[in-house]
Design an enzyme around this catalytic site. Structure first.
Site, PDB file in Angstrom:
ATOM      1  N   ALA A 136      65.686 196.534  64.137  1.00 28.67           N
ATOM      2  CA  ALA A 136      66.763 196.271  63.185  1.00 28.67           C
ATOM      3  C   ALA A 136      67.251 197.522  62.456  1.00 28.67           C
ATOM      4  CB  ALA A 136      66.285 195.233  62.183  1.00 28.67           C
ATOM      5  N   GLY A 137      66.395 198.551  62.336  1.00 37.13           N
ATOM      6  CA  GLY A 137      66.767 199.762  61.603  1.00 37.13           C
ATOM      7  C   GLY A 137      67.943 200.513  62.207  1.00 37.13           C
ATOM      8  N   ILE A 138      68.240 200.301  63.497  1.00 37.90           N
ATOM      9  CA  ILE A 138      69.394 201.033  64.064  1.00 37.90           C
ATOM     10  C   ILE A 138      70.713 200.358  63.673  1.00 37.90           C
ATOM     11  CG2 ILE A 138      68.040 201.893  66.048  1.00 37.90           C
ATOM     12  CD1 ILE A 138      69.983 200.126  67.828  1.00 37.90           C
ATOM     13  N   SER A 139      70.624 199.169  63.080  1.00 35.84           N
ATOM     14  CA  SER A 139      71.863 198.465  62.711  1.00 35.84           C
ATOM     15  C   SER A 139      72.071 198.367  61.207  1.00 35.84           C
ATOM     16  CB  SER A 139      71.858 197.045  63.307  1.00 35.84           C
ATOM     17  OG  SER A 139      71.834 197.092  64.711  1.00 35.84           O
TER      18      SER A 139
ATOM     19  N   PRO B 265      71.256 193.739  57.396  1.00 28.54           N
ATOM     20  CA  PRO B 265      69.927 194.020  56.837  1.00 28.54           C
ATOM     21  C   PRO B 265      68.832 193.888  57.878  1.00 28.54           C
ATOM     22  CG  PRO B 265      70.740 191.872  56.089  1.00 28.54           C
ATOM     23  CD  PRO B 265      71.844 192.502  56.872  1.00 28.54           C
ATOM     24  N   ASP B 266      67.758 194.657  57.714  1.00 29.29           N
ATOM     25  CA  ASP B 266      66.601 194.460  58.602  1.00 29.29           C
ATOM     26  C   ASP B 266      65.735 193.351  58.013  1.00 29.29           C
ATOM     27  OD1 ASP B 266      65.218 195.642  56.515  1.00 29.29           O
ATOM     28  OD2 ASP B 266      64.732 197.485  57.581  1.00 29.29           O
ATOM     29  N   PHE B 267      64.518 193.178  58.527  1.00 26.02           N
ATOM     30  CA  PHE B 267      63.625 192.149  57.992  1.00 26.02           C
ATOM     31  C   PHE B 267      62.830 192.662  56.798  1.00 26.02           C
ATOM     32  CE2 PHE B 267      62.582 189.185  61.864  1.00 26.02           C
ATOM     33  CZ  PHE B 267      63.767 188.497  61.627  1.00 26.02           C
ATOM     34  N   ARG B 268      62.213 193.827  56.984  1.00 25.73           N
ATOM     35  CA  ARG B 268      61.091 194.161  56.105  1.00 25.73           C
ATOM     36  C   ARG B 268      61.342 195.241  55.063  1.00 25.73           C
ATOM     37  NH1 ARG B 268      59.228 192.685  60.997  1.00 25.73           N
ATOM     38  NH2 ARG B 268      57.754 190.957  60.983  1.00 25.73           N
TER      39      ARG B 268
ATOM     40  N   ASN C 264      66.958 193.578  68.775  1.00 29.56           N
ATOM     41  CA  ASN C 264      68.069 193.112  67.960  1.00 29.56           C
ATOM     42  C   ASN C 264      68.846 191.986  68.631  1.00 29.56           C
ATOM     43  OD1 ASN C 264      67.268 194.957  66.137  1.00 29.56           O
ATOM     44  ND2 ASN C 264      68.834 196.476  66.615  1.00 29.56           N
TER      45      ASN C 264
ATOM     46  N   ASP D 164      72.027 191.354  67.389  1.00 29.01           N
ATOM     47  CA  ASP D 164      73.375 191.529  66.858  1.00 29.01           C
ATOM     48  C   ASP D 164      74.401 191.904  67.915  1.00 29.01           C
ATOM     49  OD1 ASP D 164      72.830 194.246  67.387  1.00 29.01           O
ATOM     50  OD2 ASP D 164      72.184 194.618  65.324  1.00 29.01           O
TER      51      ASP D 164
ATOM     52  N   HIS E  34      64.504 189.856  72.338  1.00 31.47           N
ATOM     53  CA  HIS E  34      64.491 188.677  71.471  1.00 31.47           C
ATOM     54  C   HIS E  34      65.737 187.824  71.673  1.00 31.47           C
ATOM     55  CE1 HIS E  34      61.314 190.725  68.689  1.00 31.47           C
ATOM     56  NE2 HIS E  34      60.845 190.384  69.864  1.00 31.47           N
TER      57      HIS E  34
ATOM     58  N   ARG F  14      62.531 205.138  59.077  1.00 31.98           N
ATOM     59  CA  ARG F  14      62.540 205.510  57.656  1.00 31.98           C
ATOM     60  C   ARG F  14      61.151 205.547  57.056  1.00 31.98           C
ATOM     61  NH1 ARG F  14      67.336 202.067  55.122  1.00 31.98           N
ATOM     62  NH2 ARG F  14      69.020 203.511  55.622  1.00 31.98           N
TER      63      ARG F  14
ATOM     64  N   CYS G 197      67.892 207.023  61.198  1.00 30.21           N
ATOM     65  CA  CYS G 197      68.081 207.224  62.647  1.00 30.21           C
ATOM     66  C   CYS G 197      69.478 207.760  62.994  1.00 30.21           C
ATOM     67  CB  CYS G 197      67.688 205.999  63.469  1.00 30.21           C
ATOM     68  SG  CYS G 197      68.261 204.456  62.895  1.00 30.21           S
TER      69      CYS G 197
HETATM   70  P1  CNA Z   1      61.759 195.321  60.624  1.00 30.61           P
HETATM   71  O1  CNA Z   1      60.362 194.831  60.690  1.00 30.61           O
HETATM   72  O2  CNA Z   1      62.615 194.858  59.508  1.00 30.61           O
HETATM   73  O3  CNA Z   1      61.666 196.915  60.603  1.00 30.61           O
HETATM   74  C1  CNA Z   1      62.802 197.718  60.526  1.00 30.61           C
HETATM   75  C2  CNA Z   1      62.323 199.152  60.369  1.00 30.61           C
HETATM   76  O4  CNA Z   1      63.462 199.977  60.412  1.00 30.61           O
HETATM   77  C3  CNA Z   1      61.599 199.408  59.055  1.00 30.61           C
HETATM   78  O5  CNA Z   1      60.404 200.088  59.307  1.00 30.61           O
HETATM   79  C4  CNA Z   1      62.584 200.287  58.266  1.00 30.61           C
HETATM   80  O6  CNA Z   1      61.926 201.257  57.485  1.00 30.61           O
HETATM   81  C5  CNA Z   1      63.367 200.930  59.376  1.00 30.61           C
HETATM   82  N1  CNA Z   1      64.742 201.274  59.021  1.00 30.61           N
HETATM   83  C6  CNA Z   1      65.653 200.533  58.357  1.00 30.61           C
HETATM   84  N2  CNA Z   1      66.828 201.174  58.311  1.00 30.61           N
HETATM   85  C7  CNA Z   1      66.656 202.364  58.954  1.00 30.61           C
HETATM   86  C8  CNA Z   1      67.495 203.458  59.245  1.00 30.61           C
HETATM   87  N3  CNA Z   1      68.787 203.480  58.875  1.00 30.61           N
HETATM   88  N4  CNA Z   1      66.985 204.507  59.927  1.00 30.61           N
HETATM   89  C9  CNA Z   1      65.670 204.512  60.320  1.00 30.61           C
HETATM   90  N5  CNA Z   1      64.840 203.480  60.088  1.00 30.61           N
HETATM   91  C10 CNA Z   1      65.319 202.422  59.412  1.00 30.61           C
HETATM   92  O7  CNA Z   1      62.538 195.033  61.979  1.00 30.61           O
HETATM   93  P2  CNA Z   1      62.015 195.137  63.473  1.00 30.61           P
HETATM   94  O8  CNA Z   1      63.221 195.299  64.309  1.00 30.61           O
HETATM   95  O9  CNA Z   1      60.903 196.089  63.628  1.00 30.61           O
HETATM   96  O10 CNA Z   1      61.387 193.678  63.669  1.00 30.61           O
HETATM   97  C11 CNA Z   1      61.705 192.914  64.718  1.00 30.61           C
HETATM   98  C12 CNA Z   1      62.530 191.698  64.357  1.00 30.61           C
HETATM   99  C13 CNA Z   1      63.678 191.993  63.450  1.00 30.61           C
HETATM  100  C14 CNA Z   1      63.175 191.171  65.580  1.00 30.61           C
HETATM  101  O11 CNA Z   1      62.718 189.887  65.838  1.00 30.61           O
HETATM  102  C15 CNA Z   1      64.686 191.150  65.328  1.00 30.61           C
HETATM  103  O12 CNA Z   1      65.303 190.090  65.967  1.00 30.61           O
HETATM  104  C16 CNA Z   1      64.790 191.073  63.875  1.00 30.61           C
HETATM  105  N6  CNA Z   1      66.044 191.463  63.228  1.00 30.61           N
HETATM  106  C17 CNA Z   1      67.123 191.883  63.953  1.00 30.61           C
HETATM  107  C18 CNA Z   1      68.289 192.243  63.303  1.00 30.61           C
HETATM  108  C19 CNA Z   1      69.457 192.685  64.114  1.00 30.61           C
HETATM  109  O13 CNA Z   1      69.695 192.162  65.198  1.00 30.61           O
HETATM  110  N7  CNA Z   1      70.226 193.676  63.619  1.00 30.61           N
HETATM  111  C20 CNA Z   1      68.360 192.190  61.902  1.00 30.61           C
HETATM  112  C21 CNA Z   1      67.227 191.745  61.192  1.00 30.61           C
HETATM  113  C22 CNA Z   1      66.082 191.390  61.863  1.00 30.61           C
END
Ligand code: CNA
Length: 375
Positions: A92-95, A101-104, A175, A177, A194, A292, A313
């Site tokens: 999720a961090g690449i979006s 928003p990401d999850f965590r 992702n 999205d 996913h 991050r 990223c």
């Molecule tokens: P996560 O667990 O929320 O982790 C995201 C990570 O990205 C964290 O460690 C952040 O510190 C890091 N991060 C956030 N923004 C940036 C940035 N700009 N640059 C660098 N790092 C950053 O999410 P994961 O993807 O690890 O967990 C997997 C889940 C999230 C999957 O099941 C997804 O489907 C799900 N998800 C997807 C989306 C999407 O499709 N955009 C959005 C939210 C959740």
């Protein structure tokens, strides 16, 4: 008539296009032997990860894969020696820079912002059992995050550039999205581990429904019910309790063979089995984590091939592009592709505040605020 004007199941024309009823126990339609080999593979990769962390991995006696295991060392190695077969793994961090928003991430992550749905636990929104009982919260969130409202980031275009330069073996994404598709990465080059909003199935009878049909239901705040059996229709995104797509199990063995660079971006590596993919990289494959926040499980202190870039990223891909002399190409690609969109939906703190104050139905969402491809 456009698909949006004529809602209806895509499966209507092809009633044979049904999927067996979903189970929460195991991926559907997977024979036991195949399932068993998937489980064995997961165990193998987990053991490799464990040995690697305990510094018992066979590569511990070998020398470092590149002399300088810093991000700058990686860039200068890429510039002078090149890489031939690259796998990317993202989350999720690449979006987040696209406004999703990401999850965590504490504060802005989805898990800290689901109070309005009154869930027993934030992750319930993606739990299959909970969804079957109460699909409303998921569909409300799906409307907020629906693919098409956001535009790809420099990371998505950088990955496309890797592919255009014949360096990308495969892109593995968690992702949902669809920004990779929107950035022009061909479907066969990626594994949407996913799942995706592009296809939808009835959880009862397995009938398939089109993306347009689902979009119409989501944006009119209607729980999508199957025309044939009245079961709940769900986008084919993978919930907790569901199996991953076959591609996720079929492709890594071949993809990671002779892969010399694995780039992992924007993921907490918390979700399994996706996170275990890093263990597929052979000992001489350089692994670069761009995130991050640092991740304990990535790179033991004695490792010979892991690099951490703790930061944004988008910044990291611009640094890579600059080091490789690709900056102008990346800028031009972003500009060319960006011109296909009407207007970016940039989620600023101001418009987020306004959004929160004013609940909107789909018809109230200003079209100019949504990204639509120009026809
Ligand atoms: P996560 O667990 O929320 O982790 C995201 C990570 O990205 C964290 O460690 C952040 O510190 C890091 N991060 C956030 N923004 C940036 C940035 N700009 N640059 C660098 N790092 C950053 O999410 P994961 O993807 O690890 O967990 C997997 C889940 C999230 C999957 O099941 C997804 O489907 C799900 N998800 C997807 C989306 C999407 O499709 N955009 C959005 C939210 C959740």
């Amino acid at each position: 008539m456009s698909g949006r004007d004529s809602p209806g199941p895509s499966g209507r024309e092809s009633q044979g296009n049904r999927r067996p009823k979903l189970s929460t126990q195991a991926p559907v339609g997977v024979p036991l032997t195949r399932r068993a080999s998937q489980v064995l593979e997961t165990i193998r990769v987990s053991l490799t990860n464990l040995f690697s962390r305990l510094a018992l991995h066979p590569d511990q006696s070998a020398s470092k894969v590149i002399p300088d295991l810093s991000f700058d060392g990686f860039l200068s190695h890429w510039k002078s020696n090149g890489f031939k077969k690259i796998v990317t793994m993202v989350g999720a961090g690449i979006s987040t820079s696209a406004g999703i928003p990401d999850f965590r991430t504490p504060g802005s992550g989805l898990y800290d912002n689901l109070q309005k749905y009154n869930l027993p636990h934030p992750t319930d929104i993606f739990e299959l059992d909970y969804f079957i009982e109460n699909p409303k919260p998921f569909y409300a969130l799906a409307k907020e995050l629906y693919p098409g409202n956001f535009r790809p980031t420099p990371v998505h275009y950088f990955i496309r550039l890797l592919n255009e330069k014949n360096l990308l073996v495969r892109h593995y994404t968690q992702n949902i999205d669809s920004l990779e598709r929107l950035a022009g990465l061909p479907e066969e080059k990626m594994v949407e581990a996913h799942g995706t909003f592009h296809t939808n199935h009835c959880l009862e009878c397995g009938l398939e429904f089109s993306k347009e049909w689902m979009k119409e239901k989501i944006f009119s705040d209607t729980i999508p019910l199957c025309d044939a059996c009245n079961g709940i229709v769900k986008p084919d995104i993978v919930f907790f309790g569901e199996g991953m797509p076959d591609k996720f199990y079929d492709m890594p063995a071949e993809d990671f063979k002779n892969c010399d660079l694995l780039i992992v971006m924007g993921t907490s590596l918390e979700v399994y089995p996706f996170a275990s993919l890093v263990g597929h990289a052979e000992p001489n494959c350089l692994r670069v984590l761009i995130n991050r926040t640092s991740i304990d499980k990535f790179g033991s202190p004695t490792n010979k091939r892991d690099i951490n870039f703790i930061g944004d990223c988008d910044d990291a891909v611009w640094k890579m592009a600059e080091a490789l002399g690709w900056s102008d190409e990346l800028k031009a690609l972003i500009k060319k592709e960006g011109s296909k969109f009407e207007k970016p939906k940039v989620r600023t703190s101001d418009n987020k505040h306004n959004d929160d104050k004013k609940p909107k139905t789909s018809r109230e969402v200003p079209q100019s605020n949504q990204i639509e491809k120009k026809s």
